[in-house]
Design a protein around this motif. Structure first.
Motif, short mmCIF file in Angstrom:
data_model
loop_
_atom_site.label_atom_id
_atom_site.label_comp_id
_atom_site.label_asym_id
_atom_site.label_seq_id
_atom_site.Cartn_x
_atom_site.Cartn_y
_atom_site.Cartn_z
N LEU A 1 0.86 -1.19 0.00
CA LEU A 1 0.00 0.00 0.00
C LEU A 1 0.89 1.23 0.00
CD1 LEU A 1 -2.75 -0.59 2.74
CD2 LEU A 1 -3.05 -0.61 0.27
N VAL A 2 0.46 2.26 -0.70
CA VAL A 2 1.13 3.55 -0.67
C VAL A 2 0.07 4.59 -0.32
CG1 VAL A 2 2.46 5.27 -1.94
CG2 VAL A 2 2.77 2.82 -2.44
N ILE A 3 0.28 5.25 0.82
CA ILE A 3 -0.63 6.30 1.27
C ILE A 3 0.11 7.63 1.10
CG2 ILE A 3 -1.95 7.24 3.20
CD1 ILE A 3 -1.96 4.35 4.37
N THR A 4 -0.47 8.51 0.31
CA THR A 4 0.14 9.82 0.05
C THR A 4 -0.83 10.90 0.49
OG1 THR A 4 1.27 8.87 -1.87
CG2 THR A 4 1.21 11.28 -1.70
N MET A 5 -0.32 11.84 1.26
CA MET A 5 -1.12 12.97 1.72
C MET A 5 -0.47 14.24 1.20
SD MET A 5 -1.89 11.77 5.60
CE MET A 5 -2.88 10.32 5.93
N THR A 6 -1.29 15.06 0.55
CA THR A 6 -0.80 16.26 -0.10
C THR A 6 -1.45 17.48 0.53
OG1 THR A 6 -0.56 15.02 -2.16
CG2 THR A 6 -0.59 17.43 -2.33
N ASN A 7 -0.62 18.45 0.89
CA ASN A 7 -1.07 19.71 1.45
C ASN A 7 -1.28 20.69 0.30
OD1 ASN A 7 -1.71 21.13 3.77
ND2 ASN A 7 0.37 21.86 4.11
#
Length: 167
Positions: free
Chosen positions: A141-147
């Motif tokens: 899994l790859v979880i990416t959070m972008t501001n």
């Protein structure tokens, strides 16, 4: 949403079936950026994602660190069939303070992709926060959070790369 629609969503190829593939025990690396291209932290992360309420939702509980500080987090992921939308609610001992971040996005997207927002704590304009979860194969899994600033400038803030922990 009727029972028939939910059962179809649980079947292979359905939105809830796709979501359920993320359930399991996970270990990986947490990376955090406060400024674009300036890594602030890299730490091991452990997570547990389990199906709840008959497969309607996933509950993601995790732990990582920022320096000496322990970070605990909980996220609830779902698919709202009536609105054809992915939805999430996220709380964390580090990133969300005392607020709950609610996010939503089109369930027609290739992967779990939701957008929420948060205040700057000083009454200024809200900032957006995008959370994406990709599962390139059954064991990753790859979880990416972008501001995203009020002006629309986007920068990666968090990346978690998980590998499934096999019993």
């Amino acid at each position: 949403m009727g029972k028939k629609e939910f059962e179809a969503s649980l079947a292979e190829g359905g939105a809830h079936h796709r979501l359920a593939q993320m359930a399991g025990e996970w270990a990986g690396t947490f990376r955090l950026w406060f400024q674009p291209d300036q890594l602030a932290c890299e730490s091991p992360q452990r997570g547990s994602i389990r199906s709840i309420l008959g497969g309607r939702f996933l509950l993601h509980e995790y732990q990582t660190r920022f320096g000496d500080d322990l970070i605990d987090g909980v996220a609830l992921y779902g698919v709202h069939l009536d609105d054809d939308a992915f939805e999430s609610a996220w709380v964390e001992s580090f990133g969300t303070g005392t607020s709950i971040m609610f996010s939503a996005g089109s369930a027609g997207a290739e992967h779990f992709n939701v957008l929420g927002s948060y205040g700057d704590g000083q009454g200024g304009p809200r900032w957006d926060w995008r959370t994406e979860i990709e599962q390139p194969d059954a064991d990753h899994l790859v979880i990416t959070m972008t501001n995203i600033t009020p002006q629309g400038e986007a920068a990666k803030a968090v990346e978690v790369r998980y590998a499934r922990v096999h019993a």
